[in-house]
Scaffold this motif. Structure first.
Motif, mmCIF file in Angstrom:
data_model
loop_
_atom_site.group_PDB
_atom_site.id
_atom_site.type_symbol
_atom_site.label_atom_id
_atom_site.label_comp_id
_atom_site.label_asym_id
_atom_site.label_seq_id
_atom_site.Cartn_x
_atom_site.Cartn_y
_atom_site.Cartn_z
ATOM 1 N N ASN A 20 -31.117 -6.866 -19.715
ATOM 2 C CA ASN A 20 -30.533 -6.651 -21.040
ATOM 3 C C ASN A 20 -30.324 -7.994 -21.736
ATOM 4 N N ASP A 21 -29.758 -7.963 -22.935
ATOM 5 C CA ASP A 21 -29.564 -9.190 -23.713
ATOM 6 C C ASP A 21 -28.584 -10.158 -23.066
ATOM 7 N N GLU A 22 -27.755 -9.663 -22.170
ATOM 8 C CA GLU A 22 -26.809 -10.525 -21.448
ATOM 9 C C GLU A 22 -27.414 -11.071 -20.160
ATOM 10 N N TRP A 28 -34.930 0.722 -12.898
ATOM 11 C CA TRP A 28 -35.049 1.946 -13.661
ATOM 12 C C TRP A 28 -36.317 2.661 -13.200
ATOM 13 N N PRO A 29 -36.279 3.974 -13.046
ATOM 14 C CA PRO A 29 -37.493 4.695 -12.646
ATOM 15 C C PRO A 29 -38.635 4.391 -13.618
ATOM 16 N N ALA A 30 -39.763 3.951 -13.091
ATOM 17 C CA ALA A 30 -40.876 3.491 -13.921
ATOM 18 C C ALA A 30 -41.449 4.597 -14.808
ATOM 19 N N HIS A 31 -41.319 5.845 -14.396
ATOM 20 C CA HIS A 31 -41.891 6.937 -15.176
ATOM 21 C C HIS A 31 -40.998 7.346 -16.351
ATOM 22 N N GLU A 33 -38.621 6.420 -19.800
ATOM 23 C CA GLU A 33 -38.568 5.467 -20.908
ATOM 24 C C GLU A 33 -37.430 4.473 -20.657
ATOM 25 N N THR A 34 -37.704 3.217 -20.903
ATOM 26 C CA THR A 34 -36.688 2.184 -20.722
ATOM 27 C C THR A 34 -35.519 2.463 -21.661
ATOM 28 N N TRP A 38 -32.296 -2.445 -23.092
ATOM 29 C CA TRP A 38 -32.928 -3.026 -21.916
ATOM 30 C C TRP A 38 -34.403 -3.227 -22.199
ATOM 31 N N ARG A 39 -35.017 -4.184 -21.483
ATOM 32 C CA ARG A 39 -36.459 -4.400 -21.593
ATOM 33 C C ARG A 39 -37.009 -4.660 -20.191
#
Length: 75
Positions: A20-22, A28-31, A33-34, A38-39
């Motif tokens: 995240n920005d911090e 996160w489960p890859a399947h 959507e993020t 978060w990125r």
């Protein structure tokens, strides 16, 4: 119960390492959507592979904003 936890075999689920920005990390489960805020970092694998990667790269657990404030006070 979600299908992700009901299979009993976490090695079958692919995860992505997200940040995240911090500059706080998570998996996160890859399947899926993020989530907003978060990125993806480009690292993906089993849950353990992702957690091992996070252990390697996340050496300072403090949020980025706190690190920056503390650095500014030292200057």
């Amino acid at each position: 119960m979600s299908t992700e936890t009901s299979t009993g075999d976490e090695n079958e689920i692919r995860y992505s390492v997200v940040i995240n920005d911090e500059e706080q990390y998570s998996i996160w489960p890859a399947h899926r959507e993020t989530p907003a805020g978060w990125r993806e970092t480009g690292c993906a694998g089993t849950k353990q592979e992702c957690l091992d990667h996070i252990d390697t790269v996340w050496t300072d657990m403090r949020p980025r904003s706190l690190r920056e404030r503390m650095t500014a006070k030292e200057a």
